[in-house]
Design a protein around this motif. Structure first.
Motif, PDB file in Angstrom:
ATOM      1  N   ASN A 124       0.820  -1.211   0.000  1.00  0.00           N
ATOM      2  CA  ASN A 124       0.000   0.000   0.000  1.00  0.00           C
ATOM      3  C   ASN A 124       0.853   1.259   0.000  1.00  0.00           C
ATOM      4  N   LEU A 125       1.953   1.230   0.721  1.00  0.00           N
ATOM      5  CA  LEU A 125       2.846   2.388   0.755  1.00  0.00           C
ATOM      6  C   LEU A 125       3.383   2.673  -0.643  1.00  0.00           C
ATOM      7  N   LYS A 126       3.822   1.644  -1.329  1.00  0.00           N
ATOM      8  CA  LYS A 126       4.308   1.811  -2.700  1.00  0.00           C
ATOM      9  C   LYS A 126       3.213   2.379  -3.606  1.00  0.00           C
ATOM     10  N   ALA A 127       2.015   1.825  -3.487  1.00  0.00           N
ATOM     11  CA  ALA A 127       0.906   2.263  -4.341  1.00  0.00           C
ATOM     12  C   ALA A 127       0.502   3.701  -4.037  1.00  0.00           C
ATOM     13  N   ARG A 137      11.725  -3.618   8.210  1.00  0.00           N
ATOM     14  CA  ARG A 137      11.514  -2.851   9.442  1.00  0.00           C
ATOM     15  C   ARG A 137      10.034  -2.644   9.637  1.00  0.00           C
ATOM     16  N   TRP A 138       9.598  -2.709  10.892  1.00  0.00           N
ATOM     17  CA  TRP A 138       8.221  -2.395  11.242  1.00  0.00           C
ATOM     18  C   TRP A 138       8.216  -0.983  11.800  1.00  0.00           C
ATOM     19  N   PRO A 139       7.446  -0.073  11.206  1.00  0.00           N
ATOM     20  CA  PRO A 139       7.475   1.326  11.654  1.00  0.00           C
ATOM     21  C   PRO A 139       6.754   1.527  12.989  1.00  0.00           C
ATOM     22  N   SER A 140       7.203   2.526  13.721  1.00  0.00           N
ATOM     23  CA  SER A 140       6.518   2.901  14.962  1.00  0.00           C
ATOM     24  C   SER A 140       5.215   3.614  14.611  1.00  0.00           C
ATOM     25  N   GLU A 141       4.381   3.820  15.608  1.00  0.00           N
ATOM     26  CA  GLU A 141       3.135   4.559  15.392  1.00  0.00           C
ATOM     27  C   GLU A 141       3.429   5.966  14.895  1.00  0.00           C
ATOM     28  N   GLU A 142       4.445   6.588  15.447  1.00  0.00           N
ATOM     29  CA  GLU A 142       4.828   7.947  15.038  1.00  0.00           C
ATOM     30  C   GLU A 142       5.264   7.966  13.577  1.00  0.00           C
ATOM     31  N   THR A 143       6.022   6.963  13.185  1.00  0.00           N
ATOM     32  CA  THR A 143       6.468   6.874  11.790  1.00  0.00           C
ATOM     33  C   THR A 143       5.282   6.660  10.859  1.00  0.00           C
ATOM     34  N   LEU A 144       4.365   5.784  11.251  1.00  0.00           N
ATOM     35  CA  LEU A 144       3.161   5.566  10.432  1.00  0.00           C
ATOM     36  C   LEU A 144       2.375   6.858  10.274  1.00  0.00           C
ATOM     37  N   ALA A 145       2.249   7.620  11.358  1.00  0.00           N
ATOM     38  CA  ALA A 145       1.515   8.891  11.306  1.00  0.00           C
ATOM     39  C   ALA A 145       2.205   9.876  10.373  1.00  0.00           C
ATOM     40  N   LYS A 146       3.515   9.949  10.416  1.00  0.00           N
ATOM     41  CA  LYS A 146       4.264  10.858   9.525  1.00  0.00           C
ATOM     42  C   LYS A 146       4.073  10.465   8.066  1.00  0.00           C
ATOM     43  N   ILE A 147       4.137   9.175   7.799  1.00  0.00           N
ATOM     44  CA  ILE A 147       3.982   8.693   6.422  1.00  0.00           C
ATOM     45  C   ILE A 147       2.557   8.979   5.928  1.00  0.00           C
ATOM     46  N   ALA A 148       1.575   8.655   6.735  1.00  0.00           N
ATOM     47  CA  ALA A 148       0.179   8.889   6.346  1.00  0.00           C
ATOM     48  C   ALA A 148      -0.066  10.377   6.108  1.00  0.00           C
ATOM     49  N   ASP A 149       0.470  11.212   6.968  1.00  0.00           N
ATOM     50  CA  ASP A 149       0.299  12.652   6.827  1.00  0.00           C
ATOM     51  C   ASP A 149       0.909  13.146   5.514  1.00  0.00           C
ATOM     52  N   THR A 183       8.657  13.418   5.267  1.00  0.00           N
ATOM     53  CA  THR A 183       8.323  12.862   6.578  1.00  0.00           C
ATOM     54  C   THR A 183       9.387  13.129   7.635  1.00  0.00           C
ATOM     55  N   GLY A 184      10.572  13.530   7.183  1.00  0.00           N
ATOM     56  CA  GLY A 184      11.681  13.704   8.124  1.00  0.00           C
ATOM     57  C   GLY A 184      12.342  12.387   8.479  1.00  0.00           C
ATOM     58  N   LEU A 185      12.044  11.359   7.711  1.00  0.00           N
ATOM     59  CA  LEU A 185      12.653  10.047   7.916  1.00  0.00           C
ATOM     60  C   LEU A 185      13.787   9.865   6.913  1.00  0.00           C
ATOM     61  N   SER A 186      14.566   8.847   7.105  1.00  0.00           N
ATOM     62  CA  SER A 186      15.618   8.561   6.131  1.00  0.00           C
ATOM     63  C   SER A 186      15.032   7.765   4.969  1.00  0.00           C
ATOM     64  N   SER A 187      15.650   7.903   3.812  1.00  0.00           N
ATOM     65  CA  SER A 187      15.185   7.123   2.662  1.00  0.00           C
ATOM     66  C   SER A 187      15.432   5.634   2.922  1.00  0.00           C
ATOM     67  N   GLN A 188      16.440   5.322   3.726  1.00  0.00           N
ATOM     68  CA  GLN A 188      16.696   3.923   4.086  1.00  0.00           C
ATOM     69  C   GLN A 188      15.538   3.357   4.904  1.00  0.00           C
ATOM     70  N   MET A 189      14.957   4.180   5.788  1.00  0.00           N
ATOM     71  CA  MET A 189      13.810   3.725   6.583  1.00  0.00           C
ATOM     72  C   MET A 189      12.629   3.411   5.674  1.00  0.00           C
ATOM     73  N   ILE A 190      12.338   4.298   4.726  1.00  0.00           N
ATOM     74  CA  ILE A 190      11.239   4.054   3.774  1.00  0.00           C
ATOM     75  C   ILE A 190      11.521   2.773   3.000  1.00  0.00           C
ATOM     76  N   ASN A 191      12.755   2.622   2.547  1.00  0.00           N
ATOM     77  CA  ASN A 191      13.151   1.429   1.806  1.00  0.00           C
ATOM     78  C   ASN A 191      12.995   0.175   2.659  1.00  0.00           C
TER      79      ASN A 191
END
Length: 110
Positions: free
Chosen positions: A13-16, A46-58, A31-39
């Protein structure tokens, strides 16, 4: 559903959701995350934290739950399976009703 299945759904879903809008690098910047984290998330490493999921969704202008909704392909497979099962149940019920009616007619003729 296993954790791995959920993780694969998130990755898909993230890719789509970022397709045509973001590369992994531009999503990372947004998102303020690293491209390695997204990758790593998209690669199910890696399983993202709730905060990371919120940043990505936003950044993707969506709700967090949309990151976990079954993809259309998965929904279509479930619908196909439901139809197959429903058709089989209907067929079995029809056979049972026909047999009951036949038995009823035989018993009422005597």
């Amino acid at each position: 559903m296993t954790g791995l299945t959920l993780q694969k759904r998130l990755a898909s879903n993230l890719k789509a959701l970022r397709k045509g809008k973001f590369t992994q690098e531009t999503l990372a910047e947004a998102t303020g995350l690293s491209s390695q984290m997204i990758n790593n998330i998209e690669g199910c490493r890696r399983w993202p934290s709730e905060e990371t999921l919120a940043k990505i969704a936003d950044a993707l202008d969506t709700d967090v739950q949309n990151l976990f909704i079954p993809a259309q392909e998965e929904s279509n497979q479930a619908a196909d399976l439901y139809k197959l099962i429903s058709d089989k149940i209907i067929e079995d019920v029809k056979i049972a009703v026909d047999k009951s009616l036949e038995d009823f007619r035989k018993n009422n003729k005597e």
